[in-house]
Scaffold this motif. Structure first.
Motif, mmCIF file in Angstrom:
data_model
loop_
_atom_site.group_PDB
_atom_site.id
_atom_site.type_symbol
_atom_site.label_atom_id
_atom_site.label_comp_id
_atom_site.label_asym_id
_atom_site.label_seq_id
_atom_site.Cartn_x
_atom_site.Cartn_y
_atom_site.Cartn_z
ATOM 1 N N THR A 128 -26.488 30.426 3.064
ATOM 2 C CA THR A 128 -25.102 30.523 3.523
ATOM 3 C C THR A 128 -24.859 29.535 4.659
ATOM 4 O O THR A 128 -25.729 29.330 5.486
ATOM 5 N N ASP A 129 -23.678 28.933 4.690
ATOM 6 C CA ASP A 129 -23.321 28.052 5.802
ATOM 7 C C ASP A 129 -22.292 28.742 6.686
ATOM 8 O O ASP A 129 -21.169 29.015 6.249
ATOM 9 N N ASN A 130 -22.703 29.023 7.934
ATOM 10 C CA ASN A 130 -21.793 29.637 8.900
ATOM 11 C C ASN A 130 -21.492 28.716 10.064
ATOM 12 O O ASN A 130 -20.933 29.145 11.068
ATOM 13 N N ASN A 131 -21.858 27.481 9.928
ATOM 14 C CA ASN A 131 -21.615 26.535 11.014
ATOM 15 C C ASN A 131 -20.123 26.235 11.150
ATOM 16 O O ASN A 131 -19.319 26.631 10.313
ATOM 17 N N SER A 132 -19.777 25.530 12.200
ATOM 18 C CA SER A 132 -18.390 25.129 12.398
ATOM 19 C C SER A 132 -17.968 24.193 11.268
ATOM 20 O O SER A 132 -18.807 23.562 10.613
ATOM 21 N N PHE A 133 -16.669 24.111 11.068
ATOM 22 C CA PHE A 133 -16.133 23.203 10.057
ATOM 23 C C PHE A 133 -16.631 21.783 10.310
ATOM 24 O O PHE A 133 -17.047 21.081 9.374
ATOM 25 N N TRP A 180 -20.301 21.408 9.380
ATOM 26 C CA TRP A 180 -20.431 21.482 7.918
ATOM 27 C C TRP A 180 -19.984 20.171 7.277
ATOM 28 O O TRP A 180 -20.634 19.633 6.376
ATOM 29 N N SER A 234 -20.291 18.370 3.693
ATOM 30 C CA SER A 234 -19.318 19.263 3.034
ATOM 31 C C SER A 234 -19.890 19.871 1.758
ATOM 32 O O SER A 234 -19.209 19.951 0.737
ATOM 33 N N ARG A 235 -21.150 20.291 1.818
ATOM 34 C CA ARG A 235 -21.785 20.830 0.606
ATOM 35 C C ARG A 235 -21.318 22.245 0.305
ATOM 36 O O ARG A 235 -21.132 23.058 1.218
ATOM 37 N N ASP A 236 -21.153 22.549 -0.967
ATOM 38 C CA ASP A 236 -20.848 23.925 -1.348
ATOM 39 C C ASP A 236 -22.159 24.699 -1.536
ATOM 40 O O ASP A 236 -23.257 24.137 -1.432
ATOM 41 N N LEU A 237 -22.019 25.998 -1.816
ATOM 42 C CA LEU A 237 -23.217 26.838 -1.898
ATOM 43 C C LEU A 237 -24.156 26.365 -2.998
ATOM 44 O O LEU A 237 -25.382 26.372 -2.831
ATOM 45 N N ARG A 281 -26.329 23.543 -1.826
ATOM 46 C CA ARG A 281 -27.404 23.980 -0.925
ATOM 47 C C ARG A 281 -28.495 24.716 -1.708
ATOM 48 O O ARG A 281 -29.685 24.577 -1.428
#
Lengths: 527, 527
Positions: free
Chosen positions: B467-472, B475, B480-483, B486
């Motif tokens: 999961t990416d929870n970093n700031s926009f 990210w 700008s990777r989607d799940l 990753r």
């Protein structure tokens, strides 16, 4: 106010209804299967994660927090005076409640459920009890779509989302600050937001809470819109036509802005949602039980304040709880811990006997990808199984609430449609048991053509307008589109075909007259 | 058999454990938070969607189906003879059960729960009761990843998924036909599949069911692998070391292939899962209650058959139920109706007192997009809340089971990890209540640095590795990777770092010796 009773489904736009033949049949089927109800009354049990002993422990801990630690009410001498007069221990801005006092204040006069009136009476919603009301997401400064990516929101975006919410058969409410129209001055944008809800939708809506004056403006606009219907002739009191989000400054603090707005609304018999806004680990302990006790304590204090302002004013117990990443401090959504908090808080609200707000389609993902979908589903299912009455953030939420997604909105509306079917439960009628079908078909045959299937197939299963269930080959031939791409096409089609619900011209003018007078009475400001 | 007791977490590969300093601390944290348990014992209540009256009605309807309509057992005279001898009414291939007979047969001798042994005893799983076992998806002819798209599966893919399942701390089981290795001859591929489970994992696994001879081969390979441990010295009977998927040909039909495999396994004390495979609207009525009654009837008949073959042999009540699109006939997944079926069937299995299999990460989407994620979550949460004991299809399922997704597998493993936390419920200990933290922090402060947070932060919340929870901004800066992107990076890293669990050479040779003898004893065939 003479708008059709049935919300307009995406595939059956108004003005095309008269079309005959195959098209008309499809439209009729669509209308039947679009779950067009003003709100949901659940027919499935609640999911309870804690037993009686566990719930009592959390209630006791909340009482202890209120009695020993207390709650700060900042920069509002009137609030302190109200609490002192009611018997609280007030030292400076800290209010401590003798054991059970806040609960007693809340239970004495808070309605267990109440009706929020819409300008179209067929859209009135009942908030509380076994009912669920779905409203769009709230508060994003940014919007996002596949075409233009992420950008600051404008009033045009705001109006678009009001229109999309109006067109969504599974949303019962127009919401509030769906996104922040940053192209308008801060001190006047509430006029345009509230007016957009009034003009482009006939569903119930939310008011401004960023300043007591703006709350009063919302009330005045509502008086103009509802005209003779604003006052209930039986009670002589205002009808509840606005619901408003009052967040606590967790931990254990309320500030003057929110308290000021809450006073305005409560004293006008308008509804408030008192919501401790908690990212566990930062604004509350890192545990579920600790977060629940603190949330309950804060909510009890805020709801007691509302009841002291105007005994009997509708007020909702709110819980917005998520976690933070203990590595980066970033908020996280759709994880299991907030789901556990939601189940517990829903049970505590039921025990208290008050309406409950929580959940929605929350996610941390920046885009409408699989992360967004998992996180949203992992919030929305607990929302429905746990028993949330007012579901803010049902549709559109991205990036922890920083961004409102057009495609995400369409996807969430679809999920909310599924929740209608889930909450309707199992049909145990003779037709639902379908024993005739099994007798007719028998071993080794198929049910496609049997009489029972023929009689039931149109409404048998929830039908998603954006899910792709075609064969791989067909899907590939149609461009291998993902869900976000199909949702993109859907929101554009909806906006292109949107028609505003009829609005009595005199009422419209009365609202605009108030807005124009007020707007010209003070200078624009971005503070 | 001397493999470490703790499954190897993704971020703590074997052989790197010795590394000191920051890396070692991170690995240690990861191991603690990776929920490395051989299986889950739930600490939260079940969700029940029907009341006692509703469940009784469905049980009565199942009895009526068994008594009046009956079940076909095709091309298996021995099965018919067994039922006749037990008192059933057998006409042609149709078996009708006097009221209550099937239920009585099942309840008389079926174990309420049983242990499936793994070659690493720390990986043994208990199936039934309050336990949940997660296994990968099963049966896809295709695989898919972002790099190569969709293609036919090979034995290389099969081995890859066995390795990924071995590395996944949230999967307890290696599964069975994870994908069909279509590069191998149909009549011999079972050898390579079963051997892959034995060699590349030490978790429990499933056997071949496509022919009675292949079932027998699986049993013989297991005897070789387990050696002296195959027979329980206390009972003198074989230990249950294989679990096997026996699907009914719904509606109300079992065929000779499945019956033949079931006989082999039951008579060797190996476990079977009797699963009516139902797409409602085609293989059952279009209603939830009708589908449940039929599923229960079919499962009771199949389970009774197993108990007649070998009283006391472990057998699981299975339910695979989804719907079809009534427009196109295509199967649909993750919709609300199958979730309702799941809740009802789980309750019926509990009342019967037998282990239950259902659910998983089912979806209809062709790719690992938001549709896949919503549908999977809408199946996985009911799976856990309803109380499924053996969860086939936990990870990798795409396209209604036609395709096994590498990225989807990684995403589903993450979701299964979250379910560990959910099923652990609310910690109501003193530490869980966290009243000290609230007292220490007080109004208006934050909890990040308080003693309770410091003591608990490492295991406070479920940590997703993808999961990416970093700031926009962060990210975006990272691409700008989607799940899915990753997850793509994650599965490649895992496969690159994979190390096989140790396997006693003599046992390995014994298995290979059997396989080689058998393979050379008959010609390849794709029939």
């Amino acid at each position: 106010m003479d708008e059709a009773l049935v919300p307009v489904a995406e595939s059956a736009p108004r003005g095309r209804r008269a079309g005959g033949g195959r098209e008309a049949k499809r439209a009729a089927r669509s209308a039947r299967s679009s779950h067009s109800v003003p709100y949901i009354t659940r027919r499935i049990p609640y999911y309870e994660v804690l037993d009686e002993e566990g719930l009592q422990t959390i209630e006791r801990n909340a009482d202890t927090i209120l009695e020993e630690t207390g709650i700060d009410f900042r920069d509002d001498p009137e609030a302190l005076e109200l609490f002192r007069a009611a018997g609280a221990d007030v030292k400076g801005e800290r209010v401590r409640f003798p054991s059970g006092m806040a609960r007693k204040l809340v239970q004495a006069t808070t309605p267990r459920e109440f009706t929020q009136f819409a300008r179209n009476p067929a859209r009135n919603v009942v908030i509380g009890g076994k009912n669920t009301v779905f409203a769009p997401a709230y508060g994003s400064p940014f919007v996002r779509d596949l075409d233009q990516g992420r950008r600051y929101a404008t009033i045009e975006d705001f109006r678009n989302f009001v229109k999309l919410a109006y067109l969504a058969p599974s949303l019962h409410h127009s919401g509030g600050t769906i996104c922040e129209p940053v192209d308008l001055p801060v001190n006047k944008r509430h006029f345009d937001m509230v007016y957009a809800h009034m003009k482009y939708s006939d569903k119930p809506f939310m008011g401004s809470v960023t300043h007591p004056e703006r709350a009063q403006d919302t009330v005045e606009m509502a008086k103009a819109l509802f005209g003779d219907n604003y006052i209930d002739p039986l009670t002589g009191k205002p009808r509840t036509v606005i619901i408003n989000l009052i967040n606590a400054n967790s931990p254990m603090t309320f500030d003057e802005t929110m308290l000021g707005a809450a006073k305005v609304y409560a004293r006008n018999n308008q509804a408030t949602i008192i919501t401790p806004f908690i990212l566990a680990g930062a604004m509350s302990p890192v545990t579920v039980a600790g977060t629940c006790a603190q949330t309950l304590a804060e909510a009890l204090a805020g709801m007691a304040f509302v009841q002291l302002c105007n005994p009997g004013a509708p007020v909702v117990l709110g819980s917005f709880a998520s976690s933070i990443s203990m590595q980066s401090g970033a908020p996280t959504f759709g994880t299991p811990e907030p789901a556990l908090v939601l189940y517990v808080m829903a049970a505590l609200a039921r025990r208290l006997g008050v309406p409950f707000r929580s959940g929605g389609g929350l996610c941390g993902s920046k885009i409408a990808d699989a992360q967004a979908a998992s996180e949203s589903a992992n919030t929305m299912l607990p929302t429905c199984l746990g028993g949330v009455n007012f579901v803010l953030h049902t549709a559109g939420w991205l990036e922890g609430g920083l961004s409102m997604g057009y495609e995400k909105f369409v996807m969430d509306v679809d999920q909310a449609g599924m929740m209608h079917t889930l909450l309707a439960g199992v049909d145990m009628s003779e037709n639902g048991q379908a024993m005739d079908a099994i007798r007719e078909v028998g071993p080794g045959k198929h049910f496609l053509g049997c009489a029972h299937t023929q009689a039931n197939f149109e409404n048998a299963f929830y039908r998603s307008p954006i899910t792709d269930n075609n064969s791989f080959e067909q899907w590939e031939a149609e461009g291998s589109r993902d869900l976000a791409q199909r949702a993109n096409a859907s929101f554009k089609k909806q906006l292109a075909e949107y028609e505003a619900p009829a609005l009595d011209e005199a009422l419209d003018e009365a609202v605009l007259d108030y807005v124009n007078r007020r707007k010209s009475s003070f200078a624009d400001s971005n503070v």
